[in-house]
Design a protein around this motif. Sequence first.
Motif, PDB file in Angstrom:
ATOM      1  N   ALA A   1      -0.384  35.681 -55.757  1.00 28.01           N
ATOM      2  CA  ALA A   1       0.718  35.453 -54.830  1.00 28.01           C
ATOM      3  C   ALA A   1       0.367  34.312 -53.906  1.00 28.01           C
ATOM      4  O   ALA A   1      -0.793  34.133 -53.521  1.00 28.01           O
ATOM      5  CB  ALA A   1       0.995  36.707 -54.012  1.00 28.01           C
ATOM      6  N   ASP A   2       1.378  33.496 -53.565  1.00 30.38           N
ATOM      7  CA  ASP A   2       1.242  32.531 -52.477  1.00 30.38           C
ATOM      8  C   ASP A   2       1.537  33.279 -51.188  1.00 30.38           C
ATOM      9  O   ASP A   2       2.585  33.923 -51.060  1.00 30.38           O
ATOM     10  CB  ASP A   2       2.223  31.370 -52.651  1.00 30.38           C
ATOM     11  CG  ASP A   2       1.831  30.449 -53.797  1.00 30.38           C
ATOM     12  OD1 ASP A   2       0.652  30.458 -54.186  1.00 30.38           O
ATOM     13  OD2 ASP A   2       2.714  29.733 -54.300  1.00 30.38           O
ATOM     14  N   VAL A   3       0.635  33.196 -50.213  1.00 27.09           N
ATOM     15  CA  VAL A   3       0.754  34.029 -49.021  1.00 27.09           C
ATOM     16  C   VAL A   3       0.969  33.229 -47.743  1.00 27.09           C
ATOM     17  O   VAL A   3       0.827  33.774 -46.642  1.00 27.09           O
ATOM     18  CB  VAL A   3      -0.484  34.942 -48.868  1.00 27.09           C
ATOM     19  CG1 VAL A   3      -0.599  35.908 -50.030  1.00 27.09           C
ATOM     20  CG2 VAL A   3      -1.759  34.121 -48.728  1.00 27.09           C
ATOM     21  N   THR A   4       1.317  31.962 -47.863  1.00 26.27           N
ATOM     22  CA  THR A   4       1.565  31.162 -46.659  1.00 26.27           C
ATOM     23  C   THR A   4       2.902  30.461 -46.760  1.00 26.27           C
ATOM     24  O   THR A   4       3.487  30.315 -47.826  1.00 26.27           O
ATOM     25  CB  THR A   4       0.466  30.106 -46.459  1.00 26.27           C
ATOM     26  OG1 THR A   4       0.311  29.349 -47.661  1.00 26.27           O
ATOM     27  CG2 THR A   4      -0.843  30.741 -46.098  1.00 26.27           C
ATOM     28  N   ASP A   5       3.382  30.022 -45.593  1.00 25.79           N
ATOM     29  CA  ASP A   5       4.589  29.216 -45.529  1.00 25.79           C
ATOM     30  C   ASP A   5       4.276  27.953 -44.736  1.00 25.79           C
ATOM     31  O   ASP A   5       3.128  27.682 -44.382  1.00 25.79           O
ATOM     32  CB  ASP A   5       5.733  30.000 -44.879  1.00 25.79           C
ATOM     33  CG  ASP A   5       5.336  30.584 -43.519  1.00 25.79           C
ATOM     34  OD1 ASP A   5       4.456  30.001 -42.847  1.00 25.79           O
ATOM     35  OD2 ASP A   5       5.904  31.614 -43.138  1.00 25.79           O
TER      36      ASP A   5
ATOM     37  N   SER B   1       1.006  35.991 -40.483  1.00 32.15           N
ATOM     38  CA  SER B   1       2.142  36.544 -41.225  1.00 32.15           C
ATOM     39  C   SER B   1       1.697  37.766 -42.013  1.00 32.15           C
ATOM     40  O   SER B   1       0.506  38.035 -42.175  1.00 32.15           O
ATOM     41  CB  SER B   1       2.740  35.496 -42.179  1.00 32.15           C
ATOM     42  OG  SER B   1       1.768  35.057 -43.121  1.00 32.15           O
ATOM     43  N   TYR B   2       2.706  38.488 -42.514  1.00 29.98           N
ATOM     44  CA  TYR B   2       2.480  39.672 -43.342  1.00 29.98           C
ATOM     45  C   TYR B   2       3.285  39.532 -44.644  1.00 29.98           C
ATOM     46  O   TYR B   2       4.243  40.276 -44.866  1.00 29.98           O
ATOM     47  CB  TYR B   2       2.911  40.947 -42.618  1.00 29.98           C
ATOM     48  CG  TYR B   2       2.160  41.240 -41.338  1.00 29.98           C
ATOM     49  CD1 TYR B   2       0.954  41.938 -41.360  1.00 29.98           C
ATOM     50  CD2 TYR B   2       2.663  40.831 -40.112  1.00 29.98           C
ATOM     51  CE1 TYR B   2       0.278  42.218 -40.188  1.00 29.98           C
ATOM     52  CE2 TYR B   2       1.989  41.104 -38.939  1.00 29.98           C
ATOM     53  CZ  TYR B   2       0.793  41.800 -38.983  1.00 29.98           C
ATOM     54  OH  TYR B   2       0.123  42.076 -37.817  1.00 29.98           O
ATOM     55  N   PRO B   3       2.942  38.601 -45.486  1.00 30.12           N
ATOM     56  CA  PRO B   3       3.715  38.430 -46.726  1.00 30.12           C
ATOM     57  C   PRO B   3       3.526  39.604 -47.678  1.00 30.12           C
ATOM     58  O   PRO B   3       2.494  40.281 -47.660  1.00 30.12           O
ATOM     59  CB  PRO B   3       3.140  37.149 -47.336  1.00 30.12           C
ATOM     60  CG  PRO B   3       1.745  37.077 -46.791  1.00 30.12           C
ATOM     61  CD  PRO B   3       1.822  37.651 -45.402  1.00 30.12           C
ATOM     62  N   GLU B   4       4.545  39.833 -48.513  1.00 29.77           N
ATOM     63  CA  GLU B   4       4.504  40.935 -49.467  1.00 29.77           C
ATOM     64  C   GLU B   4       4.704  40.417 -50.881  1.00 29.77           C
ATOM     65  O   GLU B   4       5.364  39.412 -51.107  1.00 29.77           O
ATOM     66  CB  GLU B   4       5.589  41.965 -49.163  1.00 29.77           C
ATOM     67  CG  GLU B   4       5.387  42.734 -47.885  1.00 29.77           C
ATOM     68  CD  GLU B   4       6.443  43.809 -47.681  1.00 29.77           C
ATOM     69  OE1 GLU B   4       6.239  44.668 -46.806  1.00 29.77           O
ATOM     70  OE2 GLU B   4       7.466  43.810 -48.405  1.00 29.77           O
ATOM     71  N   LYS B   5       4.144  41.142 -51.822  1.00 26.54           N
ATOM     72  CA  LYS B   5       4.358  40.870 -53.240  1.00 26.54           C
ATOM     73  C   LYS B   5       4.683  42.187 -53.934  1.00 26.54           C
ATOM     74  O   LYS B   5       3.955  43.170 -53.780  1.00 26.54           O
ATOM     75  CB  LYS B   5       3.099  40.242 -53.883  1.00 26.54           C
ATOM     76  CG  LYS B   5       3.217  39.983 -55.393  1.00 26.54           C
ATOM     77  CD  LYS B   5       4.221  38.890 -55.705  1.00 26.54           C
ATOM     78  CE  LYS B   5       4.364  38.639 -57.215  1.00 26.54           C
ATOM     79  NZ  LYS B   5       3.202  37.952 -57.801  1.00 26.54           N
TER      80      LYS B   5
ATOM     81  N   ALA C   1       1.227  44.354 -49.242  1.00 29.94           N
ATOM     82  CA  ALA C   1       1.386  43.546 -48.032  1.00 29.94           C
ATOM     83  C   ALA C   1       0.033  42.966 -47.647  1.00 29.94           C
ATOM     84  O   ALA C   1      -0.968  43.686 -47.586  1.00 29.94           O
ATOM     85  CB  ALA C   1       1.950  44.384 -46.892  1.00 29.94           C
TER      86      ALA C   1
ATOM     87  N   SER D   1       2.278  28.314 -41.404  1.00 32.17           N
ATOM     88  CA  SER D   1       0.880  28.747 -41.379  1.00 32.17           C
ATOM     89  C   SER D   1      -0.038  27.905 -42.261  1.00 32.17           C
ATOM     90  O   SER D   1      -1.254  28.016 -42.148  1.00 32.17           O
ATOM     91  CB  SER D   1       0.785  30.219 -41.801  1.00 32.17           C
ATOM     92  OG  SER D   1       1.381  30.414 -43.064  1.00 32.17           O
TER      93      SER D   1
END
Length: 258
Positions: free
Chosen positions: A85-89, A66-70, A54, A92
């Motif tokens: 990993a791409d960590v934005t949407d 955000s708190y993206p996960e892989k 995370a 953001s």
Amino acid sequence: MDAGAPTAPGDPTPVEVDGVTLTRVHTNPESAEPVRVEFEIANRGSEAMTYTVAFEVRTASGEVLSYPEKIVESVPAGRTVPDQADVTDAMSAGRVAQVQIGEVRSVPADEAPSMGGPCPPTGVRLYADEGNAAMGLRVVGLYLENCGTEVHRLEGYPRLQLLDEEHAEVTGVRIRRGGAAIASGTGADAPPRPLALQPGERASSQLVWRNTVEAGEAVNVPYVRVWAKPDAAPVTVTPELDLGTTGELGVGAWQKTD
């Protein structure tokens, strides 16, 4: 476990969190392009592990976006593997100035929960939901799906083993059958009964606890090893039990679900 220090774009100062290290952050605050991070996972254990990493994505002022996960599956024992990993949407993109590792969880690869994809060799999937919390009461659902081709028979309560962040067994917590010992109205109090799950059918159970903290040391249990029935293969889920000082966890009997 402490989160890694925030890292600016480029080559961050290496900060390892439970075997995971950020090696590169690709971001431009002036651009709406997705932010991509590169990282390495070092599995220093003796068996293959599946990792959930995370990230915390922040603005220059420190606001968490955000708190993206892989999820990285089946990292071999004794190996260090790279990943990204791409960590934005869309919400953001263009606002990101810092990325850090927020939390790392790892489970044995052959005990990883499954919500989709190929049916496991056992013919069943077992996984946990994200749970509900209200006024200090916590309820996490356990689900078992027959994804095989034969009837799967089930009866009674899941067997549980509580594990800490180092995957060592947590002792001293009373596991109570049913949810009434913890709170009423949780849906975990139906009596056990024999179940015959046809292919495609599911059963569910519940984990019920309170996070009340009084005298003593609070107990946190990130991992729960679950045996659906005595002869089943175990599955390790991560319900993040914040048991406070209550020393109790309720578990419901398996019940067929729609």
